[in-house]
Scaffold this motif. Sequence first.
Motif, PDB file in Angstrom:
ATOM      1  N   ASN A 103       0.823  -1.210   0.000  1.00 37.45           N
ATOM      2  CA  ASN A 103       0.000   0.000   0.000  1.00 37.45           C
ATOM      3  C   ASN A 103       0.859   1.262   0.000  1.00 37.45           C
ATOM      4  O   ASN A 103       0.514   2.261  -0.649  1.00 37.45           O
ATOM      5  N   ILE A 104       1.967   1.222   0.743  1.00 29.58           N
ATOM      6  CA  ILE A 104       2.872   2.375   0.758  1.00 29.58           C
ATOM      7  C   ILE A 104       3.457   2.617  -0.625  1.00 29.58           C
ATOM      8  O   ILE A 104       3.500   3.758  -1.115  1.00 29.58           O
ATOM      9  N   GLU A 105       3.892   1.550  -1.268  1.00 24.43           N
ATOM     10  CA  GLU A 105       4.471   1.687  -2.605  1.00 24.43           C
ATOM     11  C   GLU A 105       3.431   2.189  -3.604  1.00 24.43           C
ATOM     12  O   GLU A 105       3.712   3.053  -4.446  1.00 24.43           O
ATOM     13  N   ALA A 106       2.218   1.666  -3.505  1.00 26.67           N
ATOM     14  CA  ALA A 106       1.165   2.057  -4.447  1.00 26.67           C
ATOM     15  C   ALA A 106       0.740   3.508  -4.268  1.00 26.67           C
ATOM     16  O   ALA A 106       0.318   4.159  -5.229  1.00 26.67           O
ATOM     17  N   SER A 107       0.876   4.038  -3.052  1.00 27.33           N
ATOM     18  CA  SER A 107       0.405   5.394  -2.779  1.00 27.33           C
ATOM     19  C   SER A 107       1.525   6.431  -2.787  1.00 27.33           C
ATOM     20  O   SER A 107       1.237   7.631  -2.689  1.00 27.33           O
ATOM     21  N   ARG A 108       2.776   5.987  -2.915  1.00 30.24           N
ATOM     22  CA  ARG A 108       3.905   6.914  -2.756  1.00 30.24           C
ATOM     23  C   ARG A 108       3.814   8.134  -3.670  1.00 30.24           C
ATOM     24  O   ARG A 108       3.947   9.280  -3.229  1.00 30.24           O
ATOM     25  N   SER A 109       3.586   7.914  -4.961  1.00 30.56           N
ATOM     26  CA  SER A 109       3.550   9.047  -5.894  1.00 30.56           C
ATOM     27  C   SER A 109       2.342   9.950  -5.653  1.00 30.56           C
ATOM     28  O   SER A 109       2.389  11.149  -5.940  1.00 30.56           O
ATOM     29  N   ALA A 110       1.250   9.386  -5.102  1.00 34.58           N
ATOM     30  CA  ALA A 110       0.043  10.185  -4.869  1.00 34.58           C
ATOM     31  C   ALA A 110       0.276  11.279  -3.830  1.00 34.58           C
ATOM     32  O   ALA A 110      -0.388  12.318  -3.852  1.00 34.58           O
ATOM     33  N   PHE A 111       1.226  11.055  -2.907  1.00 38.11           N
ATOM     34  CA  PHE A 111       1.525  12.072  -1.902  1.00 38.11           C
ATOM     35  C   PHE A 111       2.079  13.348  -2.532  1.00 38.11           C
ATOM     36  O   PHE A 111       2.020  14.414  -1.927  1.00 38.11           O
ATOM     37  N   TYR A 112       2.627  13.231  -3.750  1.00 37.47           N
ATOM     38  CA  TYR A 112       3.275  14.381  -4.394  1.00 37.47           C
ATOM     39  C   TYR A 112       2.409  15.010  -5.477  1.00 37.47           C
ATOM     40  O   TYR A 112       2.914  15.798  -6.279  1.00 37.47           O
ATOM     41  N   LEU A 113       1.129  14.688  -5.505  1.00 38.03           N
ATOM     42  CA  LEU A 113       0.255  15.280  -6.516  1.00 38.03           C
ATOM     43  C   LEU A 113       0.128  16.795  -6.348  1.00 38.03           C
ATOM     44  O   LEU A 113      -0.200  17.506  -7.306  1.00 38.03           O
ATOM     45  N   CYS A 114       0.378  17.286  -5.148  1.00 36.74           N
ATOM     46  CA  CYS A 114       0.361  18.730  -4.904  1.00 36.74           C
ATOM     47  C   CYS A 114       1.716  19.372  -5.200  1.00 36.74           C
ATOM     48  O   CYS A 114       1.861  20.598  -5.106  1.00 36.74           O
ATOM     49  N   GLY A 115       2.714  18.560  -5.538  1.00 39.46           N
ATOM     50  CA  GLY A 115       4.054  19.066  -5.780  1.00 39.46           C
ATOM     51  C   GLY A 115       4.984  18.755  -4.620  1.00 39.46           C
ATOM     52  O   GLY A 115       4.557  18.300  -3.558  1.00 39.46           O
ATOM     53  N   ASP A 116       6.276  18.998  -4.828  1.00 42.76           N
ATOM     54  CA  ASP A 116       7.297  18.783  -3.805  1.00 42.76           C
ATOM     55  C   ASP A 116       7.618  20.128  -3.156  1.00 42.76           C
ATOM     56  O   ASP A 116       8.272  20.984  -3.763  1.00 42.76           O
ATOM     57  N   ARG A 117       7.194  20.314  -1.917  1.00 46.78           N
ATOM     58  CA  ARG A 117       7.366  21.595  -1.231  1.00 46.78           C
ATOM     59  C   ARG A 117       8.631  21.642  -0.375  1.00 46.78           C
ATOM     60  O   ARG A 117       8.922  22.689   0.217  1.00 46.78           O
ATOM     61  N   LEU A 118       9.379  20.550  -0.299  1.00 48.24           N
ATOM     62  CA  LEU A 118      10.557  20.534   0.578  1.00 48.24           C
ATOM     63  C   LEU A 118      11.598  21.580   0.174  1.00 48.24           C
ATOM     64  O   LEU A 118      12.101  22.305   1.051  1.00 48.24           O
ATOM     65  N   PRO A 119      11.976  21.692  -1.110  1.00 51.41           N
ATOM     66  CA  PRO A 119      12.958  22.731  -1.468  1.00 51.41           C
ATOM     67  C   PRO A 119      12.488  24.138  -1.101  1.00 51.41           C
ATOM     68  O   PRO A 119      13.275  24.965  -0.626  1.00 51.41           O
ATOM     69  N   GLU A 120      11.206  24.406  -1.308  1.00 46.54           N
ATOM     70  CA  GLU A 120      10.650  25.717  -0.961  1.00 46.54           C
ATOM     71  C   GLU A 120      10.753  25.968   0.539  1.00 46.54           C
ATOM     72  O   GLU A 120      11.123  27.066   0.977  1.00 46.54           O
ATOM     73  N   MET A 121      10.448  24.950   1.330  1.00 49.58           N
ATOM     74  CA  MET A 121      10.493  25.111   2.781  1.00 49.58           C
ATOM     75  C   MET A 121      11.930  25.320   3.263  1.00 49.58           C
ATOM     76  O   MET A 121      12.204  26.195   4.092  1.00 49.58           O
ATOM     77  N   LEU A 122      12.868  24.527   2.747  1.00 51.61           N
ATOM     78  CA  LEU A 122      14.251  24.634   3.197  1.00 51.61           C
ATOM     79  C   LEU A 122      14.866  25.959   2.762  1.00 51.61           C
ATOM     80  O   LEU A 122      15.771  26.475   3.426  1.00 51.61           O
ATOM     81  N   GLY A 123      14.384  26.500   1.642  1.00 47.91           N
ATOM     82  CA  GLY A 123      14.849  27.818   1.240  1.00 47.91           C
ATOM     83  C   GLY A 123      14.415  28.895   2.214  1.00 47.91           C
ATOM     84  O   GLY A 123      15.152  29.853   2.479  1.00 47.91           O
ATOM     85  N   ALA A 124      13.217  28.753   2.765  1.00 45.94           N
ATOM     86  CA  ALA A 124      12.690  29.734   3.705  1.00 45.94           C
ATOM     87  C   ALA A 124      13.156  29.476   5.137  1.00 45.94           C
ATOM     88  O   ALA A 124      13.471  30.405   5.883  1.00 45.94           O
ATOM     89  N   TYR A 125      13.191  28.198   5.533  1.00 46.90           N
ATOM     90  CA  TYR A 125      13.534  27.826   6.907  1.00 46.90           C
ATOM     91  C   TYR A 125      14.525  26.666   6.917  1.00 46.90           C
ATOM     92  O   TYR A 125      14.172  25.521   7.214  1.00 46.90           O
ATOM     93  N   PRO A 126      15.784  26.922   6.612  1.00 45.68           N
ATOM     94  CA  PRO A 126      16.777  25.826   6.558  1.00 45.68           C
ATOM     95  C   PRO A 126      16.989  25.139   7.896  1.00 45.68           C
ATOM     96  O   PRO A 126      17.454  24.005   7.951  1.00 45.68           O
ATOM     97  N   GLU A 127      16.623  25.806   8.987  1.00 48.80           N
ATOM     98  CA  GLU A 127      16.833  25.212  10.309  1.00 48.80           C
ATOM     99  C   GLU A 127      15.975  23.977  10.553  1.00 48.80           C
ATOM    100  O   GLU A 127      16.245  23.182  11.458  1.00 48.80           O
ATOM    101  N   PHE A 128      14.923  23.792   9.725  1.00 45.63           N
ATOM    102  CA  PHE A 128      14.042  22.642   9.919  1.00 45.63           C
ATOM    103  C   PHE A 128      14.431  21.437   9.052  1.00 45.63           C
ATOM    104  O   PHE A 128      13.677  20.469   8.972  1.00 45.63           O
ATOM    105  N   LYS A 129      15.566  21.503   8.414  1.00 45.04           N
ATOM    106  CA  LYS A 129      15.948  20.433   7.492  1.00 45.04           C
ATOM    107  C   LYS A 129      15.966  19.044   8.152  1.00 45.04           C
ATOM    108  O   LYS A 129      15.450  18.083   7.567  1.00 45.04           O
TER     109      LYS A 129
END
Length: 517
Positions: A103-129
């Motif tokens: 189930n995890i493998e089948a749903s993995r890509s669905a979690f990113y349907l909104c896009g990958d926000r990690l680079p955006e977050m780390l650019g704004a708040y690198p302390e939370f990496k």
Amino acid sequence: MTKKLSRLVFRRRVFVISTLLVQIAFIVLLIAGTSAYFRYTNWILKIVSIFVCVHVLNKHAKAAYKITWIFLIMLFPIFGGILYIFFYSQSNPRKLRRLIERNIEASRSAFYLCGDRLPEMLGAYPEFKPQAHYLQVYADFPVYSNTQSLYFASGEAFFRRLLEELEKAEKYIFLEFFILSEGAMLDPVVAILECKAREGLDIRLMYDDLGCFMTLPAEYRRQLEEKGIKCYVFNPFRPILSSLQNNRDHRKIVSIDGKVAFTGGVNLADEYINAVERFGHWKDAAIMLEGEAAWSLTLIFLQMWNLSPTAKDTHAAKDRYESFFPWKDSPCETVPDGFVQPYADSPIDEENVGEHVYIQIINKAKKYVYINTPYLIPDDGLLSALTLAAKSGVDVRIITPHRWDKWFVAFVSRSYYRQLVSAGVKVYEYSSGFNHGKTFVCDDAVATVGTTNLDFRSLYLHFECGVLVYRGSLVQAVKEDFLRTIPASQEVTLKECAQNAFQHIIPDVLRLFAPLM
């Protein structure tokens, strides 16, 4: 009256409890019945216990579990080894693990349907990496933006908003709870679900069998299905001594159209909204997500739902997950309020996600860490993190209940007070009743609201979930609720911890069995 009595006697729960007692009696009689050959069986069973101890020592598990089992086997060298084998040999988590991994493998890509926000977050708040990277890259729970987070400081506030949002549902409603109990809270929810089902919405309700063992009639699933509500009873409690029965679904999730989602400590039972009083005033906490992050909780629900034997087993599992995505035609337009990262924890794998979230918050704290928890039975790692933070000058405060729902848990929790208070941790007990919230907030920067208690069962044996919020207004809301609760609580002093020898012995003995609680 006779018919009612007969139904009571032969209810499923009576049968299950009786069968468990029979099994325990059988093991005792089996060993006691060998007295004629005691000279031989005594040595054989002791050798078995020695091999079991070696197995336990080499097993990948928390040291506290190993110590508890080895202590029990040493205490009962003839009975202990056989009990361990009987307890673990019947469980087969491999099949469940394979289903979860699928189930995890089948749903993995669905979690990113909104896009990958990690680079955006780390650019704004690198302390939370460290926190964000661990949850997204290693645990497969991405960061989301375009989300509004609303904090509820009571079950009553949560319930009022829940009813409002359920009425707005247009396509589907998914619910997952540990405890359901018919009454002032559950009945209005079911009434809305029944109405929405008649309108053609996809309504699904999942609850834990053991969590509802004493609160729902045995035929409740059938009653729901007759109302048009799809129902999945997780891990049906069977009358066998098995370690797999420990793995309960302790999550609380509501997803409405994938656009709005709730989680937190509140179950659908009357004590959670103080419609009935069990342990004084019931203090709880919950969170509502509106926007992208609600989609993550929807997928976490579907991962569990697809463990159901009735879930269709086809190669199109990924398409099924993606088919529920609410923003296929246009992007989510919710105004962002910080970054949000829902997460879940499973006892079937070897990754303690909930514990790691807590430890990372504690270790990163520079000014303060404020914690609400109904149970305070940390393992050595969490205990070390809490005491080290306090010794390092961090303001560490914990609020627990003053009136407890389980006396033995209260004894064990209070056995940790001495060590925590001596290190500088401020421990409070909520004077008005039972504090059931599970929240962490740190340095006005990060907060988490979820279902994970600070005890062994919740951290290592249950399926749990939570939401981590970075720099959003919810962080301040969690902090303010904590500070408002302090005046309604009494601080535990070091003098109060210095009890007489007898009062020390009982909690310390019970503490040996903390991993089994």
